[in-house]
Structure formats: structure tokens, C-alpha cells
Design a protein around this motif. Structure first.
Motif, PDB file in Angstrom:
ATOM      1  N   SER A  11      53.201  48.326  41.032  1.00  0.00           N
ATOM      2  CA  SER A  11      51.790  48.079  41.299  1.00  0.00           C
ATOM      3  C   SER A  11      51.546  48.265  42.791  1.00  0.00           C
ATOM      4  CB  SER A  11      51.431  46.647  40.897  1.00  0.00           C
ATOM      5  OG  SER A  11      51.530  46.479  39.511  1.00  0.00           O
ATOM      6  N   ASP A  91      55.216  45.117  38.458  1.00  0.00           N
ATOM      7  CA  ASP A  91      54.144  45.746  37.685  1.00  0.00           C
ATOM      8  C   ASP A  91      53.176  44.668  37.230  1.00  0.00           C
ATOM      9  OD1 ASP A  91      52.502  47.349  36.220  1.00  0.00           O
ATOM     10  OD2 ASP A  91      53.900  47.635  34.552  1.00  0.00           O
ATOM     11  N   SER A  93      50.048  45.540  36.318  1.00  0.00           N
ATOM     12  CA  SER A  93      49.005  46.243  35.592  1.00  0.00           C
ATOM     13  C   SER A  93      48.954  45.822  34.129  1.00  0.00           C
ATOM     14  CB  SER A  93      49.213  47.754  35.681  1.00  0.00           C
ATOM     15  OG  SER A  93      50.431  48.133  35.065  1.00  0.00           O
ATOM     16  N   PRO A 102      45.001  47.609  37.656  1.00  0.00           N
ATOM     17  CA  PRO A 102      46.197  47.345  38.454  1.00  0.00           C
ATOM     18  C   PRO A 102      46.639  45.901  38.503  1.00  0.00           C
ATOM     19  CG  PRO A 102      44.308  47.685  39.883  1.00  0.00           C
ATOM     20  CD  PRO A 102      43.848  48.014  38.497  1.00  0.00           C
ATOM     21  N   ALA A 103      45.800  44.969  38.098  1.00  0.00           N
ATOM     22  CA  ALA A 103      46.148  43.548  38.081  1.00  0.00           C
ATOM     23  C   ALA A 103      45.288  42.882  37.010  1.00  0.00           C
ATOM     24  CB  ALA A 103      45.909  42.899  39.444  1.00  0.00           C
ATOM     25  N   HIS A 162      43.424  53.050  40.997  1.00  0.00           N
ATOM     26  CA  HIS A 162      44.569  52.761  40.147  1.00  0.00           C
ATOM     27  C   HIS A 162      44.118  52.443  38.722  1.00  0.00           C
ATOM     28  CE1 HIS A 162      47.180  52.508  43.699  1.00  0.00           C
ATOM     29  NE2 HIS A 162      46.165  51.889  44.269  1.00  0.00           N
ATOM     30  N   ASP A 398      50.935  38.550  43.538  1.00  0.00           N
ATOM     31  CA  ASP A 398      52.066  39.439  43.768  1.00  0.00           C
ATOM     32  C   ASP A 398      53.260  38.671  44.358  1.00  0.00           C
ATOM     33  OD1 ASP A 398      53.409  41.854  43.757  1.00  0.00           O
ATOM     34  OD2 ASP A 398      52.545  42.556  45.644  1.00  0.00           O
TER      35      ASP A 398
END
Length: 429
Positions: A11, A91, A93, A102-103, A162, A398
Motif C-alpha cells: 500500500s 497491504d 487495500s 488503498p485503505a 490508487h 499503517d
């Protein structure tokens, strides 16, 4: 977690935002202009907003026990960190209604954003576009559907994306439309048509707010913002051609007419009405997803599944409707047990930190909605404040994954990553 399980792909390194802040502060002496600590962030909005705007952003039902329950539920669930796991890439996503984002974070629908910044909904729509995250527009917005779509596209065009667009390719980044449904079907159809034509390809019907909850702090100040002289509010309703044809003369006499007729009308809907509006949305959009926001019981989630809904948003409206209600996180368990795996489950109410996002995903949510955080952020400097809060939240998620030893948010972050701790008293946050 399977030690051999590898993430599907890296990511964006959201954690680097922390380094950026440290570098700007240490090398250049440039510090963030407000705290992103949730409690301090909420408190500091008292200095940036007028009293009524602050109340609208922060008021809760009754004694705020449901709001407190939302936070207490997160406290009861504890993350079990795993060691010696290579988390150099993560990752985050997820797939949501055909969009690869992406998140697992969406911008929750919140009304009358001009209370918090002069540009209103254009601010979060642009920031969501930049980040490639879905933006959910409220029916009670203070900017038009079309202008918000343009701002979202402008944000998306300014950076490398993304996200994956839906097959109709109407939107550069995902955007969803939240519907407050009144009892004028022509107005409802008009709003949905405008939303679809503007690239909003998922409809979420809010079912828990056909009548405002009892919010004492708003009562004390008679803070019904749509009636308050000078408060920007009903621009979306005023710009709806169907509504203006029917109620234009009334609206000129009473600023609150459209919101009473079309939003908080005090007349509950039933499952028959859900099926009607779902059918109309599918007709307008060619079958794109329709979901219900405000589900708190497993039985209601099962009924939504049987009614053909593609998903539900587990939400107690951030504690603003029923005081003493079940926490949203506890309701999530009931919903997952009732329909888990059969429909998309989004989570809303009480998200403040990266660990909150982690816990909601571990308990079965496919993604979460974040609302008050970005409202508080945009109350501090508009676009810059909104961006800072959301990039900070992404960095927090993250980093939680990194130091917690979890690489893939879809493959590794499951129920086994948490432990239920029923004892102890939640400390002040």
C-alpha cells in the motif's frame, strides 16, 4: 496469522507522514498548527467555531451514554501484537462495491459543512479525491451535488491514484450518495438521478434519523441550524429543480421548509418504502449497490439482506439518536453473526484512531466510515486541516499494522487478532 501469507501488494507508505512531520518540526521548526490527539482536537474546535457550529458537530443524544459506549467498546477489545513478522510492506487495500481502495476508510456523510469551513463539502470531497478514498455526500449538504463531484474529481486529478473506478467510469474516485428520504417521491427520484449523473455510484439510505434525537445541548441553545438566521444550509435542496417547482414559494418564507419536508420529517418509513427506493435506484443506476445506514440489530441486517440490499452500515449515528443504545462495535458483532459473508458490512460511529480501524476490521467490517475527525480537522484551517487529520489517521493505521505484526488488513486482521477484556474502567481519553 499464517507466517507464509504475503500481502497482495504494498500500500502507499502512509507511515512516512510521521517522518515528514518530524522532519519539518526538527529541521525547519514547523510544527502542526493543531493537535490530532482526538480529545484535544475536539476541545480546540471550541476556539475555531462559533457556539452553534460547535454544538452541531459535537452534540449527542441524552446524557451522551451511547457516545461513551462507542468509545468504551473499543477499550474493551485489545489488540494482540505479533512479533518477528516482516512488515516492511503492508497491504491495507480492500474491495468495496467493485472499487479497489488503498485503505479501508470512507469519508462519512455529514451535513451542512459550511458551518465548519466557507467552502463546505468541497473541502472533504477534494481531500478524499486526493487520497483515493470514497467520499459520501449527505443529502443535507451545503453545496450542490454537481459542485461536490467536480471538487472530488479535481482532487483525484491532482495526484497519482490508487483506486479502481467502477465500470461506468463516471467518477475518478469512488463517491457514494447518502439519502435522507422524505415523502415526496419526485424529489427523491430527482436527487438520486442527479447523484448518479454526477458519478455517485452507491446509494446509502439512512434509516435511523427520520426524526432528530433529543440532544439537550442543542435544546438549550435552540440550535436547529437550518432555522438559524444566516446559517448556510439547504443549498442542495434549493438547487433541486423538482423541489423548487413544488415548494419554491414556501421556501422563500421559511429557510427550514425543505429540510422539514425532505429530511427530518417525523414520519417513519417501513420496509416497503425501502424496497421502493431500492428499485428506483437500481433503475436509475443500472443496478449499482444500495445499502442501509443505521443498522444496529442482526435481525434488521437479515431483513436488509432479504430485501436485496448489497450492504449495511452498522451505525448508531455517533450516539446522536438513541441515548443508552448499544455501542456500534457491539452491534457489529451481532450483524456479522447474522449476515457475515453474505453482504458488505461497513462500520460507523466512534472511530478516532488507527487501532479503532484495526479493531473494527478484525470484528468483521469490510471498511469503516470516519466523520467527526475530519470535521474537527477542517474546522482548523479548512482544506489543510482536513488533509492533516486524514493523513494522520492513515499513518496511524499503517503504523499499527507495522508494529503490531500484521501485513494484510484483509487476510491477517481477523477476530483472532483481538482479546476481549471485560474488566477495568475506561480512562479519560
Amino acid at each position: 496469522m499464517d507466517p507464509g501469507n504475503k500481502p497482495k501488494g504494498p500500500s502507499p507508505h502512509y507511515s512516512l507522514y510521521q517522518r515528514q512531520v518530524f522532519r519539518e518540526g526538527g529541521e525547519q521548526g514547523v510544527l502542526p498548527f493543531f493537535s490530532v490527539h482526538p480529545k484535544q482536537l475536539q476541545a480546540s474546535t471550541k476556539e475555531t467555531l462559533d457556539y452553534r457550529s460547535y454544538l452541531y458537530a459535537n452534540s449527542n443524544a441524552g446524557l451522551s451514554w451511547t457516545d461513551h459506549a462507542n468509545r468504551e467498546a473499543f477499550y474493551r477489545w485489545r489488540i494482540i501484537p505479533r512479533m518477528l513478522v516482516d512488515t516492511s510492506t503492508r497491504d491495507l487495500s480492500v474491495d468495496v462495491f467493485g472499487h479497489r481502495i488503498p485503505a479501508p476508510i470512507l469519508f462519512a456523510p455529514i451535513g451542512i459543512n459550511k458551518l465548519y469551513s466557507p467552502e463546505g463539502e468541497l473541502v472533504p470531497a477534494k481531500v478524499a479525491g486526493e487520497l483515493g478514498l470514497p467520499y459520501c455526500l449527505s443529502t443535507a449538504a451545503s453545496q450542490s451535488i454537481e459542485d461536490v463531484a467536480a471538487a472530488n474529481d479535481a482532487g483525484a486529478a491532482s495526484v497519482e491514484q490508487h483506486s479502481t473506478d467502477h465500470s461506468g467510469k463516471k467518477a475518478k474516485t469512488p463517491r457514494f450518495f447518502q439519502l435522507y428520504m422524505g415523502h415526496d417521491d419526485d424529489v427523491t427520484i430527482s436527487l438520486l438521478t442527479r447523484a448518479w449523473n454526477s458519478g455517485f455510484d452507491v446509494c446509502m439510505l439512512t434509516v435511523d434519523t427520520w426524526q432528530l434525537g433529543w440532544r439537550p445541548t442543542d435544546i438549550d441553545a435552540a440550535n436547529y441550524t437550518f432555522y438559524y438566521p444566516g446559517t448556510p444550509g439547504n443549498e442542495m435542496g434549493e438547487s433541486d429543480p423538482t423541489f423548487m417547482r413544488k415548494y419554491g414559494s414556501e421556501l422563500s418564507r421559511d429557510k427550514g421548509t425543505w429540510i422539514d419536508k425532505c429530511v427530518w420529517h417525523g414520519k417513519a418509513h417501513t420496509w416497503d418504502r425501502v424496497k421502493w427506493v431500492e428499485k428506483e435506484w437500481h433503475r436509475i443506476s443500472g443496478g449499482r449497490p444500495f445499502l442501509l445506514k443505521g443498522i444496529q440489530a442482526g435481525a434488521d441486517a437479515q431483513a436488509a439482506l432479504e430485501a436485496g440490499c448489497a450492504g449495511v452500515v452498522v451505525s448508531n449515528h455517533a450516539g446522536r439518536q438513541v441515548d443508552g443504545a448499544i455501542s456500534s462495535l457491539d452491534a457489529l458483532e451481532d450483524v456479522v453473526n447474522a449476515v457475515g459473508g453474505k453482504m458488505t458490512i461497513l462500520f460507523d460511529s466512534g472511530i478516532r484512531t488507527g487501532s479503532d480501524v484495526f479493531k473494527a476490521i478484525a470484528l468483521g467490517a469490510d471498511a469503516v466510515l470516519v466523520g467527526r475527525l475530519w470535521v474537527w480537522g477542517m474546522s482548523h484551517g479548512g482544506e489543510a486541516g482536513c488533509r492533516h487529520v486524514m493523513k494522520s489517521l492513515l499513518a496511524d493505521v499503517d503504523i499499527t499494522m507495522t508494529v503490531g505484526g500484521y501485513r494484510s488488513i484483509t487476510d491477517d486482521v481477523k477476530r483472532h487478532a483481538l482479546k476481549w477484556c471485560p474488566y477495568g474502567t475506561m480512562p479519560p481519553e
